[in-house]
Design a protein around this motif. Sequence first.
Motif, PDB file in Angstrom:
ATOM      1  N   ASN A 103       0.549   3.704  -9.294  1.00 39.09           N
ATOM      2  CA  ASN A 103       1.682   4.535  -8.857  1.00 39.09           C
ATOM      3  C   ASN A 103       1.573   4.911  -7.383  1.00 39.09           C
ATOM      4  O   ASN A 103       2.560   4.890  -6.646  1.00 39.09           O
ATOM      5  CB  ASN A 103       1.772   5.788  -9.728  1.00 39.09           C
ATOM      6  N   ALA A 104       0.340   5.241  -6.962  1.00 40.97           N
ATOM      7  CA  ALA A 104       0.150   5.587  -5.544  1.00 40.97           C
ATOM      8  C   ALA A 104       0.435   4.366  -4.665  1.00 40.97           C
ATOM      9  O   ALA A 104       1.039   4.489  -3.595  1.00 40.97           O
ATOM     10  CB  ALA A 104      -1.273   6.090  -5.319  1.00 40.97           C
ATOM     11  N   ALA A 105       0.026   3.190  -5.140  1.00 39.57           N
ATOM     12  CA  ALA A 105       0.275   1.961  -4.361  1.00 39.57           C
ATOM     13  C   ALA A 105       1.776   1.740  -4.180  1.00 39.57           C
ATOM     14  O   ALA A 105       2.218   1.266  -3.129  1.00 39.57           O
ATOM     15  CB  ALA A 105      -0.363   0.772  -5.063  1.00 39.57           C
ATOM     16  N   GLN A 106       2.551   2.111  -5.188  1.00 38.73           N
ATOM     17  CA  GLN A 106       4.019   1.958  -5.064  1.00 38.73           C
ATOM     18  C   GLN A 106       4.551   2.823  -3.908  1.00 38.73           C
ATOM     19  O   GLN A 106       5.417   2.398  -3.152  1.00 38.73           O
ATOM     20  CB  GLN A 106       4.701   2.334  -6.386  1.00 38.73           C
ATOM     21  N   LEU A 107       4.000   4.033  -3.765  1.00 34.87           N
ATOM     22  CA  LEU A 107       4.436   4.909  -2.659  1.00 34.87           C
ATOM     23  C   LEU A 107       3.946   4.367  -1.317  1.00 34.87           C
ATOM     24  O   LEU A 107       4.667   4.433  -0.319  1.00 34.87           O
ATOM     25  CB  LEU A 107       3.944   6.342  -2.878  1.00 34.87           C
ATOM     26  N   VAL A 108       2.728   3.830  -1.304  1.00 36.05           N
ATOM     27  CA  VAL A 108       2.207   3.266  -0.049  1.00 36.05           C
ATOM     28  C   VAL A 108       3.050   2.051   0.345  1.00 36.05           C
ATOM     29  O   VAL A 108       3.445   1.895   1.506  1.00 36.05           O
ATOM     30  CB  VAL A 108       0.718   2.897  -0.190  1.00 36.05           C
ATOM     31  N   ARG A 109       3.370   1.196  -0.623  1.00 35.43           N
ATOM     32  CA  ARG A 109       4.203   0.018  -0.303  1.00 35.43           C
ATOM     33  C   ARG A 109       5.592   0.437   0.161  1.00 35.43           C
ATOM     34  O   ARG A 109       6.238  -0.261   0.937  1.00 35.43           O
ATOM     35  CB  ARG A 109       4.292  -0.912  -1.507  1.00 35.43           C
ATOM     36  N   ALA A 110       6.038   1.613  -0.283  1.00 35.31           N
ATOM     37  CA  ALA A 110       7.355   2.115   0.164  1.00 35.31           C
ATOM     38  C   ALA A 110       7.278   2.704   1.572  1.00 35.31           C
ATOM     39  O   ALA A 110       8.316   2.954   2.184  1.00 35.31           O
ATOM     40  CB  ALA A 110       7.860   3.167  -0.819  1.00 35.31           C
ATOM     41  N   GLY A 111       6.061   2.956   2.062  1.00 36.07           N
ATOM     42  CA  GLY A 111       5.949   3.439   3.448  1.00 36.07           C
ATOM     43  C   GLY A 111       5.098   4.675   3.648  1.00 36.07           C
ATOM     44  O   GLY A 111       4.967   5.143   4.776  1.00 36.07           O
ATOM     45  N   ALA A 112       4.529   5.238   2.569  1.00 36.67           N
ATOM     46  CA  ALA A 112       3.660   6.411   2.732  1.00 36.67           C
ATOM     47  C   ALA A 112       2.297   5.966   3.283  1.00 36.67           C
ATOM     48  O   ALA A 112       1.795   4.902   2.915  1.00 36.67           O
ATOM     49  CB  ALA A 112       3.459   7.114   1.396  1.00 36.67           C
ATOM     50  N   ALA A 113       1.721   6.819   4.153  1.00 38.97           N
ATOM     51  CA  ALA A 113       0.383   6.519   4.684  1.00 38.97           C
ATOM     52  C   ALA A 113      -0.692   7.084   3.774  1.00 38.97           C
ATOM     53  O   ALA A 113      -1.868   6.719   3.878  1.00 38.97           O
ATOM     54  CB  ALA A 113       0.239   7.126   6.068  1.00 38.97           C
ATOM     55  N   CYS A 114      -0.286   7.991   2.902  1.00 42.79           N
ATOM     56  CA  CYS A 114      -1.242   8.681   2.034  1.00 42.79           C
ATOM     57  C   CYS A 114      -0.426   9.339   0.919  1.00 42.79           C
ATOM     58  O   CYS A 114       0.809   9.347   0.978  1.00 42.79           O
ATOM     59  CB  CYS A 114      -1.993   9.756   2.825  1.00 42.79           C
ATOM     60  N   VAL A 115      -1.117   9.891  -0.086  1.00 41.10           N
ATOM     61  CA  VAL A 115      -0.399  10.560  -1.176  1.00 41.10           C
ATOM     62  C   VAL A 115      -0.927  11.980  -1.347  1.00 41.10           C
ATOM     63  O   VAL A 115      -2.039  12.296  -0.920  1.00 41.10           O
ATOM     64  CB  VAL A 115      -0.540   9.792  -2.514  1.00 41.10           C
ATOM     65  N   LYS A 116      -0.095  12.800  -1.963  1.00 42.15           N
ATOM     66  CA  LYS A 116      -0.511  14.171  -2.318  1.00 42.15           C
ATOM     67  C   LYS A 116      -0.448  14.288  -3.832  1.00 42.15           C
ATOM     68  O   LYS A 116       0.459  13.729  -4.459  1.00 42.15           O
ATOM     69  CB  LYS A 116       0.424  15.206  -1.667  1.00 42.15           C
ATOM     70  N   LEU A 117      -1.412  15.010  -4.387  1.00 40.38           N
ATOM     71  CA  LEU A 117      -1.350  15.319  -5.821  1.00 40.38           C
ATOM     72  C   LEU A 117      -1.822  16.745  -6.073  1.00 40.38           C
ATOM     73  O   LEU A 117      -2.558  17.317  -5.273  1.00 40.38           O
ATOM     74  CB  LEU A 117      -2.140  14.297  -6.656  1.00 40.38           C
ATOM     75  N   GLU A 118      -1.328  17.323  -7.165  1.00 39.80           N
ATOM     76  CA  GLU A 118      -1.616  18.716  -7.501  1.00 39.80           C
ATOM     77  C   GLU A 118      -2.807  18.801  -8.452  1.00 39.80           C
ATOM     78  O   GLU A 118      -2.953  17.955  -9.331  1.00 39.80           O
ATOM     79  CB  GLU A 118      -0.384  19.359  -8.163  1.00 39.80           C
ATOM     80  N   VAL A 137      -5.912  10.826   0.291  1.00 36.31           N
ATOM     81  CA  VAL A 137      -5.321  11.799  -0.637  1.00 36.31           C
ATOM     82  C   VAL A 137      -5.314  13.200  -0.023  1.00 36.31           C
ATOM     83  O   VAL A 137      -6.319  13.664   0.525  1.00 36.31           O
ATOM     84  CB  VAL A 137      -6.121  11.848  -1.968  1.00 36.31           C
ATOM     85  N   MET A 138      -4.161  13.874  -0.156  1.00 39.45           N
ATOM     86  CA  MET A 138      -4.036  15.292   0.196  1.00 39.45           C
ATOM     87  C   MET A 138      -4.022  16.072  -1.127  1.00 39.45           C
ATOM     88  O   MET A 138      -3.309  15.681  -2.062  1.00 39.45           O
ATOM     89  CB  MET A 138      -2.718  15.496   0.958  1.00 39.45           C
ATOM     90  N   GLY A 139      -4.800  17.139  -1.200  1.00 38.80           N
ATOM     91  CA  GLY A 139      -4.810  17.961  -2.415  1.00 38.80           C
ATOM     92  C   GLY A 139      -3.709  19.022  -2.363  1.00 38.80           C
ATOM     93  O   GLY A 139      -3.028  19.195  -1.347  1.00 38.80           O
ATOM     94  N   HIS A 140      -3.538  19.731  -3.468  1.00 36.43           N
ATOM     95  CA  HIS A 140      -2.516  20.792  -3.550  1.00 36.43           C
ATOM     96  C   HIS A 140      -2.988  21.774  -4.620  1.00 36.43           C
ATOM     97  O   HIS A 140      -3.091  21.413  -5.796  1.00 36.43           O
ATOM     98  CB  HIS A 140      -1.162  20.158  -3.920  1.00 36.43           C
ATOM     99  N   LEU A 141      -3.302  23.000  -4.195  1.00 37.31           N
ATOM    100  CA  LEU A 141      -3.841  24.026  -5.109  1.00 37.31           C
ATOM    101  C   LEU A 141      -3.020  25.303  -5.035  1.00 37.31           C
ATOM    102  O   LEU A 141      -2.251  25.504  -4.104  1.00 37.31           O
ATOM    103  CB  LEU A 141      -5.290  24.347  -4.706  1.00 37.31           C
ATOM    104  N   GLY A 142      -3.241  26.179  -6.007  1.00 35.30           N
ATOM    105  CA  GLY A 142      -2.545  27.475  -6.038  1.00 35.30           C
ATOM    106  C   GLY A 142      -1.354  27.392  -6.972  1.00 35.30           C
ATOM    107  O   GLY A 142      -1.483  26.949  -8.120  1.00 35.30           O
ATOM    108  N   LEU A 143      -0.189  27.790  -6.460  1.00 32.90           N
ATOM    109  CA  LEU A 143       1.026  27.721  -7.277  1.00 32.90           C
ATOM    110  C   LEU A 143       1.534  26.278  -7.234  1.00 32.90           C
ATOM    111  O   LEU A 143       2.380  25.927  -6.398  1.00 32.90           O
ATOM    112  CB  LEU A 143       2.091  28.671  -6.710  1.00 32.90           C
TER     113      LEU A 143
END
Length: 285
Positions: A103-118, A137-143
């Motif tokens: 799934n992350a590769a699909q976003l990279v192939r679409a043009g993302a340089a990296c992905v974020k996940l919670e 990968v960028m993380g995402h914490l808290g709310l």
Amino acid sequence: MTKPVTVPAIAAAKVRNGDAPLVMLTAYDAPGARMVDEAGADLILVGDSLAMVVLGYDDTLQVTVDDMAHHTAAVARAKPRALIVGDLPWMSYHVSVEETVRNAAQLVRAGAACVKLEGGAERIPMIEALISAQIPVMGHLGLTPQSVNAFGGFRVQAKSTEAALRLVAEAKALQHAGVFAIVIEGVPDEVAALVTESLDIPTIGIGAGASCDGQVLVFHDVLGIEDRFVPKFVRRYADVKSVAVAALKAYADDVRSGAFPDHSESYHLDEETSTELALYGRSTD
Ligand code: KIV
């Protein structure tokens, strides 16, 4: 032209070391990405907030990897200098490591340089697999909005000492796993400050006070396009919705009154053809 922003450059940015706070904004299409880039943002997040501010859903759980890839590709076509972060939607990184990487590769192939996940420690196997597939990968914490049902609503997190220390531990675990930055959302500013102090990678806050190494806001909130619900942490820098509605109403009024289109807004035949056609019209009366 200034050089494109890179993942290592973001990973090294810490306010305590004298760096300027990072600026991240969301965008979901090419015109939005051009505006954000021309405004000088460091990062463009193609956020799953897409679901709420563009697609009209009540939460972020409704968007799919295909939706996110479609909008990531639109943002990438603007060829921004800012780093494009593709947001992995709910259920795209929860089932298995293999699915996560695909799934992350699909976003990279679409043009993302990296992905974020919670999420925290429970995401570490997925984060490690992404990093070993060369996907930063960028993380995402808290709310974390994808946990809206588990939280019982969009509620400020880490309000007790125990929860605050847990958040610090989760952030350290994500850093150890290799994430290059962490979004901290919807936590008291003292807690975000503690997390920021505890890390060597940057924190990017939203509803997390002024001590983070950067800030992120949603495009439609900053511009005042989304006006149904304005969270406490949003500062509106324009009232684009009012301007847009006034312009659209002026257009509707002009159409109804016959003031639009005028002569200069229409195409015209040359004089000879026009006369010929008028004569033809009369002869068929
Ligand atoms: O999807 C999004 O816009 C986000 C930000 C709120 C950080 O994840």
